[in-house]
Design an enzyme around this catalytic site. Structure first.
Site, PDB file in Angstrom:
ATOM      1  N   HIS A 179      -1.078  -1.860  -3.031  1.00  0.00           N
ATOM      2  CA  HIS A 179      -0.972  -0.719  -3.950  1.00  0.00           C
ATOM      3  C   HIS A 179      -0.640   0.553  -3.164  1.00  0.00           C
ATOM      4  CE1 HIS A 179      -1.991   1.491  -7.605  1.00  0.00           C
ATOM      5  NE2 HIS A 179      -2.766   2.294  -6.894  1.00  0.00           N
ATOM      6  N   SER A 185       0.812   5.132  -9.453  1.00  0.00           N
ATOM      7  CA  SER A 185      -0.515   4.776  -9.951  1.00  0.00           C
ATOM      8  C   SER A 185      -0.975   5.676 -11.102  1.00  0.00           C
ATOM      9  CB  SER A 185      -1.499   4.787  -8.788  1.00  0.00           C
ATOM     10  OG  SER A 185      -2.587   3.972  -9.121  1.00  0.00           O
TER      11      SER A 185
END
Ligand code: GTR
Length: 430
Positions: free
Chosen positions: A408, A265
């Site tokens: 995610h 990320s």
């Protein structure tokens, strides 16, 4: 020191909930990518020499000036102090080392490096240099494994429930809380070492941080924040990855020519930027790095430039804000960031439900980096169509990719693919 900051962490955890943005493929505008292999004076790049002497430096300069900020050329006198060595860590599976890197003589600017190296057949890791994965972590080294000997971070940490962080401090209750993202035993079992540093040791992940972290070490007299073209938070994180690599170069138990830089990320953006700039990294892994990372931003899908610069105004160089809602005017796109890694192998991973990071855009970032690798005669992803979920592609090329099923995150499945890819490139296939 900043006491609390909710917004970025709310946003970080909200990636599972759909955030406002475009998630409709039919609304992706028609776009033309800036040419990877065309120089600013209109010449076609045909050879490795053209790429290395002309086009690659041009692209690096654009990313430095317009996106992440220039990394300072000033070298700080860094001092490394080994504070811990246990050849019998994790029940004998590992050799653990902890090293503090001091960036200033007053000892106030420093980062703690944590290493686990694989022991084999009852032998300590200090037998043969091993390849390693080096990545920053989100909430302190102590969160990556329950090992009680890991030093608690001394730095400011953003509060987050999933990491057991309250009152912006690393405490005993945060130990091992993010171990799901760091399958240390699985990595060791495959013969790789794991090296990590808390990103907040370098630059705290909160706004108004320009007076903190390592950035002020580079200011001119009277300067209080980076100039519009100077590195900000992601730049500082990438800078720190290179300093950790400086240490690894001195450690005889590490194969310094096989250091893979990895990040998830926001830290995936930092890993890509570090790998793009620092050619000593042998392999680069981006996991769910999305906007400002692997994803083609002209797709305007999921997170977009204006959003990221508003939620996280301190991540990118000031100049990047010029492109808020003006994606088409960017002199580059993010396939070019990936191409800067060429000819070193790069792996991009997405997650099927992580639409905020635009999995298709991440795939296309890797795909469109291909021509830079082809100059070196290296095979790359064969088609512009992303593969099905959990069907890795390009594992035996120089641009690997997979889309994990789910949200995610970075999970053991992801690590297994990264190691397969590294095995191929590091000559470790059985
Ligand atoms: C989100 C941000 C993303 C990504 C993510 C993370 O809120 O919008 O760009 O960096 O945080 O780091 O988990």
């Amino acid at each position: 020191m900043k006491k609390t900051l909710l917004l970025p962490f709310l946003l970080a955890s909200a990636t599972v909930v759909a955030q406002p943005g475009n998630y409709d493929e039919s609304k992706v505008p028609a776009y033309t990518l800036p040419e990877l292999l065309l120089t600013s004076d209109g010449k076609q790049v045909k050879t490795v020499k053209d790429w290395e002497t002309k086009r690659r430096p041009e692209i690096l300069e654009i990313f430095s000036e317009q996106v992440f900020g220039q990394t300072p050329t000033k070298k700080l006198p860094v001092r490394f102090e080994v504070t811990d060595l246990d050849k019998n860590a994790l029940g004998g599976k590992a050799t653990r080392k902890q090293i503090t890197a001091y960036f200033s003589a007053d000892g106030k600017h420093k980062m703690d490096i944590l290493l686990y190296l694989p022991n084999r057949n009852g032998e300590s890791a200090t037998i043969k240099p091993v390849p390693v994965f080096l990545g920053l972590n989100f909430a302190g080294n102590q969160t990556i494994h329950a090992d009680p000997a890991i030093r608690l971070t001394q730095s400011w940490v953003g509060n987050r429930d999933d990491a057991g962080i309250t009152e912006n401090r690393g405490s005993e209750k945060s130990r091992g809380k993010m171990a799901g993202r760091w399958p240390v035993e699985q990595i060791l079992a495959r013969g790789y070492g794991v090296v990590t540093v808390f990103c907040g040791d370098l630059q705290p992940d909160h706004p108004d941080n320009y007076g903190e972290g390592i950035l002020p070490l580079f200011y001119k007299k009277g300067q209080t924040q980076p100039a519009l073209n100077e590195m900000a938070t992601i730049g500082a994180w990438a800078w720190g990855l290179s300093r950790a690599l400086d240490y690894l170069k001195t450690d005889k138990d590490v194969n310094a020519s096989q250091v893979a830089v990895i990040g998830h990320s926001r830290l995936g953006k930092a890993a890509l930027w570090a790998g793009a700039q620092d050619e000593r990294f042998a392999l680069v892994v981006s996991n769910d790095s999305g906007e400002g990372g692997a994803a083609i931003t002209r797709r305007e899908y999921g997170e977009q430039i204006e959003r990221i610069n508003t939620s996280f105004p301190y991540w990118f160089a000031g100049n990047y804000k010029q492109y808020n809602n003006r994606e088409k005017e960017l002199p580059m796109d993010f396939h070019q960031l990936i191409a800067l890694v060429a000819p070193r192998p790069v792996y991009v991973a997405s997650a099927s439900e992580d639409l905020w990071a635009d999995p298709k855009g991440e795939y296309l970032g890797a795909y469109h980096a291909g021509p830079a690798y082809q100059l070196y005669g290296k095979p790359t992803l064969p088609t512009a169509t992303p593969p099905a979920i959990e069907t890795p592609v390009g594992q035996k090329t120089w641009t690997g990719y997979h889309m994990r099923n789910g949200k995610h995150d970075i999970q053991p499945y992801d690590w297994a693919q990264f190691m397969n890819f590294a095995d191929f490139h590091f000559g470790r296939e059985r």
